[in-house]
Design a protein around this motif. Structure first.
Motif, PDB file in Angstrom:
ATOM      1  N   VAL A 120       0.842  -1.190   0.000  1.00 27.51           N
ATOM      2  CA  VAL A 120       0.000   0.000   0.000  1.00 27.51           C
ATOM      3  C   VAL A 120       0.880   1.243   0.000  1.00 27.51           C
ATOM      4  CG1 VAL A 120      -1.898  -1.132   1.195  1.00 27.51           C
ATOM      5  CG2 VAL A 120      -0.133   0.013   2.524  1.00 27.51           C
ATOM      6  N   ASP A 121       0.255   2.363  -0.332  1.00 27.29           N
ATOM      7  CA  ASP A 121       0.932   3.649  -0.313  1.00 27.29           C
ATOM      8  C   ASP A 121       0.250   4.537   0.735  1.00 27.29           C
ATOM      9  OD1 ASP A 121       2.229   6.019  -0.715  1.00 27.29           O
ATOM     10  OD2 ASP A 121       1.545   6.312  -2.783  1.00 27.29           O
ATOM     11  N   LEU A 122       0.966   4.851   1.817  1.00 24.63           N
ATOM     12  CA  LEU A 122       0.426   5.679   2.881  1.00 24.63           C
ATOM     13  C   LEU A 122       1.079   7.056   2.916  1.00 24.63           C
ATOM     14  CD1 LEU A 122       0.114   3.052   5.768  1.00 24.63           C
ATOM     15  CD2 LEU A 122      -1.711   4.031   4.375  1.00 24.63           C
ATOM     16  N   THR A 123       1.574   7.478   1.760  1.00 27.48           N
ATOM     17  CA  THR A 123       2.160   8.813   1.684  1.00 27.48           C
ATOM     18  C   THR A 123       1.126   9.864   2.089  1.00 27.48           C
ATOM     19  OG1 THR A 123       3.585   8.110  -0.141  1.00 27.48           O
ATOM     20  CG2 THR A 123       3.285  10.482   0.162  1.00 27.48           C
ATOM     21  N   GLY A 124       1.523  10.771   2.950  1.00 24.78           N
ATOM     22  CA  GLY A 124       0.614  11.802   3.436  1.00 24.78           C
ATOM     23  C   GLY A 124      -0.133  11.430   4.690  1.00 24.78           C
ATOM     24  N   THR A 125       0.026  10.193   5.176  1.00 27.11           N
ATOM     25  CA  THR A 125      -0.606   9.757   6.426  1.00 27.11           C
ATOM     26  C   THR A 125       0.318  10.069   7.589  1.00 27.11           C
ATOM     27  OG1 THR A 125      -1.775   7.978   5.280  1.00 27.11           O
ATOM     28  CG2 THR A 125      -1.564   7.790   7.670  1.00 27.11           C
ATOM     29  N   ASN A 126      -0.227  10.661   8.653  1.00 24.14           N
ATOM     30  CA  ASN A 126       0.538  11.013   9.844  1.00 24.14           C
ATOM     31  C   ASN A 126       0.146  10.113  11.001  1.00 24.14           C
ATOM     32  OD1 ASN A 126       1.756  13.476   8.640  1.00 24.14           O
ATOM     33  ND2 ASN A 126      -0.385  14.182   8.649  1.00 24.14           N
ATOM     34  N   VAL A 127       1.152   9.532  11.667  1.00 21.25           N
ATOM     35  CA  VAL A 127       0.886   8.590  12.753  1.00 21.25           C
ATOM     36  C   VAL A 127       1.764   8.925  13.954  1.00 21.25           C
ATOM     37  CG1 VAL A 127       0.867   6.175  13.478  1.00 21.25           C
ATOM     38  CG2 VAL A 127       0.305   6.766  11.103  1.00 21.25           C
ATOM     39  N   LEU A 128       1.130   9.002  15.118  1.00 24.37           N
ATOM     40  CA  LEU A 128       1.859   9.077  16.383  1.00 24.37           C
ATOM     41  C   LEU A 128       1.657   7.763  17.113  1.00 24.37           C
ATOM     42  CD1 LEU A 128       3.376  10.501  18.745  1.00 24.37           C
ATOM     43  CD2 LEU A 128       1.106  11.266  19.541  1.00 24.37           C
ATOM     44  N   MET A 129       2.764   7.076  17.442  1.00 25.41           N
ATOM     45  CA  MET A 129       2.707   5.885  18.279  1.00 25.41           C
ATOM     46  C   MET A 129       3.267   6.234  19.647  1.00 25.41           C
ATOM     47  SD  MET A 129       3.968   2.855  15.701  1.00 25.41           S
ATOM     48  CE  MET A 129       3.830   1.697  17.067  1.00 25.41           C
ATOM     49  N   VAL A 130       2.571   5.799  20.703  1.00 25.44           N
ATOM     50  CA  VAL A 130       3.048   6.032  22.065  1.00 25.44           C
ATOM     51  C   VAL A 130       3.117   4.682  22.761  1.00 25.44           C
ATOM     52  CG1 VAL A 130       2.748   7.284  24.210  1.00 25.44           C
ATOM     53  CG2 VAL A 130       1.932   8.291  22.068  1.00 25.44           C
ATOM     54  N   THR A 131       4.344   4.291  23.130  1.00 21.14           N
ATOM     55  CA  THR A 131       4.602   2.972  23.704  1.00 21.14           C
ATOM     56  C   THR A 131       5.022   3.117  25.159  1.00 21.14           C
ATOM     57  OG1 THR A 131       5.339   2.196  21.535  1.00 21.14           O
ATOM     58  CG2 THR A 131       5.958   0.853  23.429  1.00 21.14           C
ATOM     59  N   GLY A 132       4.558   2.203  25.987  1.00 23.02           N
ATOM     60  CA  GLY A 132       4.962   2.175  27.393  1.00 23.02           C
ATOM     61  C   GLY A 132       6.269   1.407  27.553  1.00 23.02           C
ATOM     62  N   GLN A 133       7.196   2.003  28.279  1.00 19.11           N
ATOM     63  CA  GLN A 133       8.519   1.384  28.432  1.00 19.11           C
ATOM     64  C   GLN A 133       8.440   0.013  29.076  1.00 19.11           C
ATOM     65  OE1 GLN A 133      11.253   3.679  30.905  1.00 19.11           O
ATOM     66  NE2 GLN A 133      12.844   3.439  29.341  1.00 19.11           N
ATOM     67  N   SER A 134       7.531  -0.149  30.031  1.00 21.96           N
ATOM     68  CA  SER A 134       7.394  -1.435  30.716  1.00 21.96           C
ATOM     69  C   SER A 134       6.147  -2.199  30.270  1.00 21.96           C
ATOM     70  CB  SER A 134       7.352  -1.215  32.234  1.00 21.96           C
ATOM     71  OG  SER A 134       6.286  -0.343  32.595  1.00 21.96           O
ATOM     72  N   ASP A 135       5.556  -1.806  29.169  1.00 18.40           N
ATOM     73  CA  ASP A 135       4.384  -2.491  28.628  1.00 18.40           C
ATOM     74  C   ASP A 135       4.817  -3.851  28.080  1.00 18.40           C
ATOM     75  OD1 ASP A 135       2.087  -3.335  27.369  1.00 18.40           O
ATOM     76  OD2 ASP A 135       1.966  -1.650  25.974  1.00 18.40           O
ATOM     77  N   PRO A 136       4.212  -4.943  28.534  1.00 21.20           N
ATOM     78  CA  PRO A 136       4.617  -6.260  28.024  1.00 21.20           C
ATOM     79  C   PRO A 136       4.371  -6.410  26.528  1.00 21.20           C
ATOM     80  CG  PRO A 136       2.635  -6.430  29.382  1.00 21.20           C
ATOM     81  CD  PRO A 136       3.177  -5.063  29.593  1.00 21.20           C
ATOM     82  N   TYR A 137       3.478  -5.601  25.972  1.00 22.00           N
ATOM     83  CA  TYR A 137       3.233  -5.653  24.525  1.00 22.00           C
ATOM     84  C   TYR A 137       4.138  -4.691  23.766  1.00 22.00           C
ATOM     85  CZ  TYR A 137      -1.035  -8.084  25.916  1.00 22.00           C
ATOM     86  OH  TYR A 137      -1.917  -8.981  26.457  1.00 22.00           O
ATOM     87  N   GLY A 138       4.913  -3.878  24.495  1.00 26.33           N
ATOM     88  CA  GLY A 138       5.767  -2.878  23.875  1.00 26.33           C
ATOM     89  C   GLY A 138       6.695  -3.415  22.799  1.00 26.33           C
ATOM     90  N   PRO A 139       7.371  -4.553  23.027  1.00 21.94           N
ATOM     91  CA  PRO A 139       8.280  -5.064  21.991  1.00 21.94           C
ATOM     92  C   PRO A 139       7.603  -5.364  20.659  1.00 21.94           C
ATOM     93  CG  PRO A 139       8.729  -6.103  24.108  1.00 21.94           C
ATOM     94  CD  PRO A 139       7.466  -5.317  24.283  1.00 21.94           C
ATOM     95  N   HIS A 140       6.277  -5.540  20.686  1.00 26.51           N
ATOM     96  CA  HIS A 140       5.558  -5.859  19.447  1.00 26.51           C
ATOM     97  C   HIS A 140       5.173  -4.604  18.663  1.00 26.51           C
ATOM     98  CE1 HIS A 140       5.213 -10.081  20.653  1.00 26.51           C
ATOM     99  NE2 HIS A 140       4.888  -9.648  21.857  1.00 26.51           N
ATOM    100  N   ALA A 141       5.478  -3.424  19.218  1.00 24.23           N
ATOM    101  CA  ALA A 141       5.112  -2.187  18.525  1.00 24.23           C
ATOM    102  C   ALA A 141       5.995  -1.928  17.312  1.00 24.23           C
ATOM    103  CB  ALA A 141       5.182  -1.010  19.493  1.00 24.23           C
ATOM    104  N   ALA A 142       7.200  -2.464  17.323  1.00 22.88           N
ATOM    105  CA  ALA A 142       8.149  -2.169  16.236  1.00 22.88           C
ATOM    106  C   ALA A 142       7.618  -2.615  14.877  1.00 22.88           C
ATOM    107  CB  ALA A 142       9.488  -2.834  16.529  1.00 22.88           C
ATOM    108  N   GLU A 143       6.894  -3.714  14.819  1.00 23.21           N
ATOM    109  CA  GLU A 143       6.432  -4.237  13.543  1.00 23.21           C
ATOM    110  C   GLU A 143       5.421  -3.302  12.880  1.00 23.21           C
ATOM    111  OE1 GLU A 143       5.883  -6.618  10.195  1.00 23.21           O
ATOM    112  OE2 GLU A 143       7.480  -6.596  11.714  1.00 23.21           O
TER     113      GLU A 143
END
Length: 518
Positions: free
Chosen positions: A455-478
């Motif tokens: 897909v092409d998401l040019t022009g889409t703006n995204v803010l991701m906010v991850t918790g440092q100790s969130d057990p799901y945090g490592p899965h945010a990178a993908e």
């Protein structure tokens, strides 16, 4: 002992339709709007006469989009309001012109009765009563004083134990038997209020929900009378008895032998204790004992307009949702998707802090996972129902398209904010339907869509906010990798937090929204 009806309380599913019926059609005054005394997130409206005197009060608990109840035994089933007998024709014509379902007129105990159904299906009887003066006259628009609702006439109770129910009401609340006809025992109080007890032996039992009457409240002179009644009921072994200070009155709750919930409420202090007559019903009262932030409560409660006021009608769209439009709306919008266990009200206070001048549109996920609303099912802690993600993303896109048209949302000035499962839904939707969501805030999000999308998401703006100790945090990178790889402008911020969200998330989301929404 004096006797009479203080108020009757029912449950409604759509507060705007309820206001339109009781204020707009019947001509009652909205005398009080409060957060629920048991639950701050439940709107409670009180209608009545000019000053809200006991005997004129109908109150409604808002279960917005709640499940319908079932009328049956152990429950009040009809509300009766008094009008002049010669007004029956006026009300029949008015009902027909307002497309309101009617039955009758018919004679009941020698009085003409016109039955109506309110928008939830609750039966409201207009009873022609001779020689009655208005208890608390209110000049309703479009209704002459001679045709106006005068007061509460009474209520009907369905009981499998009609004799016991009648004896209980007579013994404790001063209602005396006056007539019997067609399986109904009629009791009357000192003010000529009536309670009809219908023999409902063999009928199905009631179930609480929208469109049902929750309780009938009888009048007590003062708090001392309520407390005396409580002592007598306890000595008799009448079952669970609860006493509460409801600010406007002091009351107890008890169930009569047939199961109907009965309240006994003092006449004072009354509805004018915190508002003058001229502005009665214009401000929201939040009970202090709930220790709730009034701003948060206002954001979560459903909005409505009185007849003649500017309004925004909530539309029937693919997702149950709540719309909150502030008085100083600036044309921007914030669409909110909750996490597991939340609903359409959960993120509204958060959203109001992020964007106080924006229209808020908050959705309820349609999937049900272990009893909790979600936007798609979870198979394990990190794997998800792929077919449901695809189908629900399509539904979300349909919702967005229809909401833009229904509520006048500008896609370029709309930000989508999701938390946890809601964030995952937004991430998947952006991959499956590029361009629909132009600005997104993903709080504690991860990638849920297994198959990569070209897909092409040019022009889409995204803010991701991850918790440092969130057990799901490592899965945010993908998800960050997929979105940025498709051309989206992705900013990933890490906070010293776990999976929960708080004020630092508000600050980051607010700054992002101020940047992308011009």
């Amino acid at each position: 002992m004096t006797s009479g009806i203080h108020h009757i309380t029912a449950i409604t599913r759509k507060i705007q339709a309820n206001v339109d019926f009781y204020v707009g059609f019947l001509g009652l005054r909205l005398v009080k709007r409060t957060a629920g005394f048991e639950d701050a997130d439940q709107l409670h409206l009180i209608y009545g006469g000019a000053t809200g005197v006991p005997g004129t009060l109908l109150t409604f608990l808002s279960w917005e989009d709640g499940s319908p109840g079932r009328v049956g035994t152990g429950q009040a089933a009809e509300i009766a309001l008094s009008i002049a007998p010669e007004s029956i024709g006026f009300w029949l014509t008015r009902a027909l012109t307002h497309n309101i379902q009617t039955t009758g007129p018919a004679q009941e105990f020698g009085e003409p009765v016109l039955r109506l159904k309110d928008p939830d299906g609750t039966i409201v009887k207009l009873v022609g009563e001779t020689g009655v003066q208005p208890a608390d006259p209110w000049p309703a628009s479009g209704i002459a004083a001679a045709d106006a609702v005068l007061r509460i006439r009474g209520a009907t109770i369905f009981s499998e134990k009609p004799e016991d129910t009648a004896a209980f009401l007579a013994r404790h609340f001063g209602f005396r038997p006056i007539a019997v006809a067609n399986g109904i025992r009629r009791l009357a109080g000192d003010a000529a209020d009536i309670i009809d007890i219908r023999d409902a032996s063999g009928f199905w039992t009631s179930a609480p929900g929208t469109g049902t009457i929750d309780h009938i409240a009888f009048r007590a002179v003062d708090r001392a009378a309520v407390e005396r009644a409580g002592a007598v009921l306890q000595a008799e072994g009448a079952g669970d008895i609860n006493m509460h200070d409801r600010t406007y009155f002091y009351s107890l709750y008890v169930r009569e032998p047939g199961g109907t919930l009965i309240e006994y409420a003092s006449d004072g202090p009354g509805m004018l204790i915190d508002e003058p007559p001229e502005t009665l019903g214009t401000r929201l009262f939040v009970p202090a004992h709930l220790q709730a932030d009034p701003a948060d409560v206002r954001a979560r409660l459903p909005q409505f307009s009185l007849p003649g006021e500017e309004r925004m009608t909530e539309r029937d769209l693919p997702f149950i949702h709540r719309v909150h439009r502030p008085d100083n709306a600036d044309g921007s919008a914030l669409v909110l998707l909750h996490g597991t266990g939340g609903n359409e009200t959960t993120l509204l206070p958060f959203g109001a802090r992020v964007a106080p001048n924006s229209t808020l549109v908050s959705l309820r996920g349609r999937s049900n996972d272990e009893g909790y609303p979600r936007f798609f099912r979870r198979l394990t802690m990190t794997t998800f129902d792929q077919a449901e993600i695809v189908s629900e993303a399509e539904a979300l896109v349909a919702f967005i398209t229809e909401a833009n048209a229904a509520y006048g949302l500008d896609p370029a000035r709309t930000v989508f904010l999701g938390y946890s499962n809601g964030a995952n839904m937004l991430g998947a939707t952006m991959q499956l339907h590029p361009g629909v969501i132009r600005n997104a805030v993903l709080l504690r999000g991860m990638n849920a869509l297994e198959a990569p999308q070209e897909v092409d998401l040019t022009g889409t703006n995204v803010l991701m906010v991850t918790g440092q100790s969130d057990p799901y945090g490592p899965h945010a990178a993908e998800i960050e990798k997929r979105l940025s790889g498709a051309g989206a402008n992705v900013e990933n911020r890490t906070l010293p937090a776990g999976h929960d969200i708080g004020l630092p998330d508000v600050d980051l989301a607010r700054a992002f929204m101020e940047k992308v929404v011009k």
